[in-house]
Design an enzyme around this catalytic site. Structure first.
Site, short mmCIF file in Angstrom:
data_model
loop_
_atom_site.label_atom_id
_atom_site.label_comp_id
_atom_site.label_asym_id
_atom_site.label_seq_id
_atom_site.Cartn_x
_atom_site.Cartn_y
_atom_site.Cartn_z
N LEU B 9 0.86 -1.18 0.00
CA LEU B 9 0.00 0.00 0.00
C LEU B 9 0.90 1.23 0.00
CD1 LEU B 9 -2.96 0.80 0.28
CD2 LEU B 9 -2.83 0.24 2.71
N VAL B 14 10.11 3.83 0.26
CA VAL B 14 10.21 2.56 0.97
C VAL B 14 9.50 1.43 0.20
CG1 VAL B 14 9.75 1.36 3.14
CG2 VAL B 14 10.36 3.78 3.16
N GLY B 15 8.32 1.74 -0.35
CA GLY B 15 7.59 0.73 -1.12
C GLY B 15 8.42 0.19 -2.28
N GLU B 129 8.87 -2.64 12.65
CA GLU B 129 10.30 -2.41 12.93
C GLU B 129 10.81 -1.15 12.24
OE1 GLU B 129 12.86 -4.50 14.85
OE2 GLU B 129 13.36 -2.39 14.64
N VAL B 132 10.93 2.99 13.63
CA VAL B 132 11.91 3.66 14.48
C VAL B 132 13.32 3.38 13.95
CG1 VAL B 132 12.91 3.85 16.78
CG2 VAL B 132 10.45 3.50 16.52
N LYS B 205 8.95 8.66 17.76
CA LYS B 205 9.79 7.47 17.90
C LYS B 205 10.05 7.14 19.36
CE LYS B 205 11.82 8.23 13.37
NZ LYS B 205 12.83 9.05 12.66
#
Lengths: 427, 427
Positions: B9, B14-15, B129, B132, B205
Site C-alpha cells: 500500500l 520505501v515501497g 520495525e 523507528v 519514535k
C-alpha cells in the site's frame, strides 16, 4: 501459572549471573512468557566450594545424571566450559529431550553443526547467544534482522581482553607486558592469557559469526590468525600520529562470493565508530548490501551481561515450548562456501621495518615494492638507536599474495627486519 | 514451494525498496522461510505516475478493495503514510484477516495499542520495525534480547535530518538556515521540515521506544519537546570548546520507577559513542540493569535500509504463518506508568545568556542561582558586541523544577535574556 524447570551445569561467573537475574526479574519474565521459570538443579564440580549467590530452594549436586534423568527439567544451561566433557553432556541431555543453552564458543565453533543436527532430531532447541560478544545480542539480530539482506562483511572487536590491553597501550603508552599484567589484575585476562592474546578466542567467535552471516562453515585452519603479543608500542604511537587506532579485529568478508576470515591487529581510522570502542567493550559492525553499515556495541563479557544473553535464550526456548515450535535451528541459513584466493583479498597495509643504517637500504625496499607492483602511500624514517632506523610505510591497496611476496623478499635482505604488517581499514 | 502473496500500500521510496529487495534476495528468503514470497498487488494513489522500479507481473491498482477482497493476499505492507486514512485501511485489512507491516511511526505512536488489540482479535500479526530508526533493528532487539533485563534508560539520535544539520553546524561552522538548506538539497530534509526540526518526529519514535523498553504508554503531551531551529552556532562552538557535541537526543528514563521522556538539544561528552554518530545516521543507546550500556548504530532512513526492516517483518510474519503462531503482540511487555516529577528529573545543564554589559549583572545571575540552591560548575563570559556579553555556564546537577525557577527569575531581570538551556549528559 505453569512452571518450567531449568537445570544449570556449572556455577562460575555466568552461572551465578543466571541464577541472580532469573530471581531478580522473575515477574517481568513471567509477564512475557506466561510461565514461571524456576532453577531446580545446579550441577557443580566441587560441592564443598563456597558460592556467593543465594541457592535457597535449589538442588546442588555434582552428578550430571540428576539433570539427565529428571523428567521435570525441560531446559539446561551449560556454562561449565571445556569442549570434550561439555559435548558429551550436551549430547546426553539432547537425547534425553532437554533444550540446551550454552555460552561455550569453543564447543559451538568446533561442533556447532553436529550438535544442531542432534538437537533437531530430538525436537530440541539449541541456542548460544552468549557465545559471541557477551552482552551484545548479535546472533539473534543477524538471524532476525538481516534475513532479507545479503551481508557482505562482518567485522568486529570480539575479544575484551585484547581490546583492554590495546586501549591501555594506546592511551597510556604502556608496554604490552605491563598492560597485560593490569588486565590480569582487573580480571579482564586469565592467568594463562594465550587463547585471548594470540587471537584464538576471537577466531572461534568469527567462526560462529561467519556461519550466521554467510551460512558458511569455516574451521580454525581456514582463518589467518595473528595475536597482539608482538605488537610494539612504537607502532601504536606511530599509527596514532597517522590518524589510526590499532585494535585486534576479526574480519569475515565476502569477496567474489568466496569467504575470507582473518583475525589480527588492524589500523582503524580514528573517526570510525569501531575506533571508539574502548577497554573491555566489544562491537560488531555488520555491512548489508541493502542496509549498509550497522554497528552493535556493548559489554563483551562479565557476569550480568553474559547471563542476560543466556536469559534471552531461555525466554526464546520458553516461547517455543509454549507455542509448540521447538526444534528449529538457531541459524537456518546455510550455503556452500569457498575460501577466497590470496590474490583477491586486497587491503592497504601498514608495514614497519627495522633497518640497519647504511647507504642504499631505502633503495632495496623500493626495489622489492616495485618488483611486486605494489606502491607506497606514505613512507617515514625515524631513528631507533645508533645503528638502526625504523622505516614505517602505508601502502596503496595490494593483495595478500603481494604482501607475502614483499615480506619474503624483505626477509632475504641483510640488515632489514619486518616488525609489523597490519591491514589498514578504509576511511 | 508454497507461495505467500503480499500486497503493498503505497509505492514511494520505501515501497519501491521493498519490491526491489524482495526480488533481489528471493532465493535467500525462500531458503530461510520455506515459502516463495510474491508481491501480487500494489495500491498507488496516482496510476499515471511513472515509477523507477520494475513492476512486471505485479497488479498495480488505485483501489484498496483490491487488497481487502483478495483472499490470496495474506500480508499487506502499509507504506503510504498519513494517519487517518492509513488507520482506516489497516483496520479494514485486519478485519479481513490480513497481517500488517507498517513503517508509519505517527500512526503507531498515536494508535499503536488500539491497532495491536484489533490485530490480536483477528489473529493477525502487526509489526513495525521500520517505524523507528530505519535500518536499525532496535524494536525486535529490545523484545528479544532485553526481555530478561530491566531497562533503565533508552536514549538516542533517532532523527537523521536534525543530526545531519547539527553535524554540519558543528563540523563546518555553518548557520542553521544554511545547514537546513543543504539538507533539503540532499533530500535529507522535507520541503516543510517542521516535523523533523521541531523534534516531533523524534518524539513519536520515543513514544514507541518507551512502550517497548518500559511497557509504558506516553503521549505527545507527556513529552518535553524542543527542536533545533533556535540552536545558535555560537553555542555549538562553545560546547565543542568545553569538550561536548550538541545533538538532538531523545531520552526516556526510569526515575524512581516513574518515566520521563524528553526530546531536545543535549550536550554529549565527545568521547562517548553517541557523540560520534555523524550526519544522517541514527543510534540508540539502551541501558539495562544487568547488561549495562549497549548501542545500536546504523542508517536512520533511506530506501533500502528502511525496506530491509520491512522485509525482516515480512519474514517474521511468514515464519508465524508457517508455524501457526500468528496473532501475538510485537511488544508483549506492558505495565502501568506514571510521569516522573519535575523535582526528581536531575541533570547538569548548559545555560547561555545574552547579558547587557553593565556593572552588577553577574551578581544578579549568581543571586538567582543561589536562591534556588543551584550551583555552577563553570562560568565564562565572552563578548557578543559592543553592548552585550554572552555568559555561558555549566551547572552541577539540578532538577527540572530548579531550572524552571532559574529561567523564570532570569526572564524577570532587565538586560538579561536566556539564549539556550540544554541538558548535559554525564561522562
Amino acid at each position: 501459572m505453569q512452571v518450567i524447570n531449568i537445570g544449570v551445569l556449572g556455577l562460575g561467573t555466568v552461572g551465578s549471573g543466571v541464577v541472580r537475574i532469573l530471581r531478580d526479574h522473575q515477574n517481568k519474565i513471567s509477564s512475557i512468557t506466561g510461565r514461571k521459570l524456576v532453577i531446580k538443579t545446579v550441577v557443580v564440580h566441587d560441592l564443598a566450594k563456597k558460592r556467593n549467590v543465594d541457592l535457597a530452594g535449589i538442588n546442588v549436586t555434582d552428578k550430571i545424571d540428576d539433570l539427565i534423568n529428571d523428567k521435570d527439567i525441560q531446559i539446561v544451561v551449560e556454562v561449565m566450559g571445556t569442549v570434550t566433557t561439555a559435548k558429551e553432556y550436551i549430547e546426553r541431555l539432547l537425547n534425553a529431550g532437554k533444550h540446551i543453552i550454552t555460552a561455550n564458543k569453543d564447543l559451538i565453533a568446533t561442533y556447532g553443526s553436529e550438535l544442531a543436527e542432534l538437537a533437531g532430531k530430538n525436537n530440541c532447541d539449541l541456542f548460544y547467544e552468549a557465545s559471541v560478544a557477551g552482552g551484545i545480542p548479535i546472533l539473534r539480530t543477524i538471524v532476525n534482522s538481516f534475513a532479507a539482506d545479503r551481508i557482505v562483511e562482518v567485522k568486529g572487536i570480539v575479544n575484551g581482553t585484547t581490546n583492554y590491553i590495546m586501549t591501555q597501550m594506546s592511551q597510556n603508552h604502556v608496554e604490552y607486558q605491563k598492560a597485560l599484567q593490569s588486565a590480569q589484575e582487573l580480571g579482564f585476562a586469565e592467568p594463562d592469557p594465550t587463547n585471548d592474546v594470540e587471537g584464538i578466542d576471537a577466531a572461534y567467535k568469527m567462526i560462529i559469526l561467519t556461519r550466521f552471516a554467510f551460512g558458511m562453515n569455516v574451521t580454525l585452519d581456514d582463518i589467518e590468525v595473528e595475536g597482539i603479543s608482538n605488537v610494539d608500542l612504537e607502532d601504536i604511537k606511530q599509527a596514532k600520529e597517522l590518524g589510526y587506532n590499532v585494535k585486534l579485529v576479526g574480519i569475515a568478508k565476502l569477496i567474489n562470493d568466496r569467504i575470507k576470515v582473518s583475525v589480527g591487529p588492524v589500523l582503524i581510522p580514528e573517526d570510525q565508530p569501531l575506533a571508539a570502542v574502548q577497554n573491555e567493550n566489544n562491537a560488531v559492525l555488520v555491512t548489508g548490501a541493502a542496509v549498509g553499515e550497522t554497528m552493535f556495541y556493548g559489554p563483551g563479557a562479565g557476569e550480568l551481561p553474559t547471563a542476560n544473553s543466556v536469559l534471552s535464550d531461555i525466554i526464546a526456548v520458553t516461547k517455543d515450548i509454549v507455542l509448540g515450535t521447538t526444534g528449529s535451528r538457531f541459524n537456518d541459513f546455510s550455503r556452500e562456501g569457498k575460501q577466497a584466493l590470496a590474490t583477491e583479498v586486497v587491503y592497504p597495509y601498514y608495514i614497519s621495518l627495522r633497518v640497519k643504517d647504511r647507504p642504499g637500504q631505502m633503495l632495496k625496499i623500493t626495489e622489492v615494492m616495485t618488483s611486486v607492483k605494489a606502491s607506497f602511500h606514505l613512507i617515514l624514517q625515524t631513528e631507533l638507536d645508533d645503528d638502526y632506523a625504523r622505516v614505517v610505510m602505508t601502502t596503496h591497496k595490494m593483495s595478500e599474495a603481494q604482501l607475502t611476496e614483499i615480506l619474503g623478499a624483505v626477509a632475504g635482505l641483510e640488515g632489514i627486519d619486518v616488525i609489523a604488517s597490519y591491514k589498514v581499514l578504509p576511511d
